[in-house]
Scaffold this motif. Sequence first.
Motif, mmCIF file in Angstrom:
data_model
loop_
_atom_site.group_PDB
_atom_site.id
_atom_site.type_symbol
_atom_site.label_atom_id
_atom_site.label_comp_id
_atom_site.label_asym_id
_atom_site.label_seq_id
_atom_site.Cartn_x
_atom_site.Cartn_y
_atom_site.Cartn_z
ATOM 1 N N LYS A 1 0.859 -0.793 -0.209
ATOM 2 C CA LYS A 1 -0.051 -0.227 0.089
ATOM 3 C C LYS A 1 0.565 1.024 0.283
ATOM 4 N N SER B 1 2.432 1.862 -3.515
ATOM 5 C CA SER B 1 1.121 1.944 -4.355
ATOM 6 C C SER B 1 0.716 4.043 -3.909
ATOM 7 N N HIS C 1 0.536 6.985 -6.269
ATOM 8 C CA HIS C 1 0.078 8.083 -6.473
ATOM 9 C C HIS C 1 0.320 9.356 -6.488
ATOM 10 N N SER D 1 -8.943 4.157 -7.089
ATOM 11 C CA SER D 1 -9.665 3.329 -7.410
ATOM 12 C C SER D 1 -9.303 2.911 -5.454
ATOM 13 N N ASP D 2 -10.190 2.069 -4.507
ATOM 14 C CA ASP D 2 -9.869 1.501 -3.567
ATOM 15 C C ASP D 2 -10.173 0.393 -3.401
ATOM 16 N N ASN D 3 -9.217 -0.277 -4.259
ATOM 17 C CA ASN D 3 -8.507 -1.726 -4.138
ATOM 18 C C ASN D 3 -7.648 -2.001 -2.946
ATOM 19 N N HIS E 1 -1.678 -5.683 -6.594
ATOM 20 C CA HIS E 1 -2.405 -5.086 -6.003
ATOM 21 C C HIS E 1 -2.423 -4.098 -6.875
ATOM 22 N N TRP F 1 -4.882 -1.479 -9.576
ATOM 23 C CA TRP F 1 -5.803 -0.605 -9.069
ATOM 24 C C TRP F 1 -5.680 0.479 -9.924
ATOM 25 N N SER F 2 -6.168 1.474 -9.740
ATOM 26 C CA SER F 2 -6.784 2.426 -10.959
ATOM 27 C C SER F 2 -7.318 4.059 -10.797
#
Length: 178
Positions: free
Chosen positions: A48, A51, A55, A65-67, A87, A89-90
């Motif tokens: 996380k 990621s 971001h 997104s909240d993946n 992981h 996500w978008s």
Amino acid sequence: MKTRIATCALTVPLALGMLTGCDMADDKADGVPFAGTSTTSDAAHAMKKVSSGLHDLINIKGKASDNFPNVMKCSGKDAKTHFRIYHPWSFSPASASDLDDVMEHLKRELPKHGWKVVGYGPNASKNRSLTLTADNEKEKVSVKIVSMTKSHPPLLSLDLVSGCYKVPDGQKVDLYPS
């Protein structure tokens, strides 16, 4: 909707195939680097953070997104004691026209933050979507970023996958880390 689901169903295995052959380190088994000893919760938390760093580098207005990170098997290893973190996500930008600039920005900035860009250019899809693949040797993580300018809504698709972890002695892999 069916097209998007089918696209996602194809994207995940393709992303994993691309990312498992990364050029991260010499301590590899089946092309996957050893990421160290960790609980699945700690490894998911570390993913996380990686990621979140990506971001921050995107550096435009939009919504992520909240993946959550997922646990997956390490090929050729005992599934009770070894795992990887995946992981997906978008990111949906406020303006679709920003996507090409973001990809160029990421290509320039990722190496300044410990990433090695190992692939950049249009992919083989019908839309020839711009794709960036990078490895972070320190974090033992690879990322594949696809600029999906023709999807509705336009977005960046990010798939991160870790190297292979081993759980601490006496523990088992938790398939649902918190």
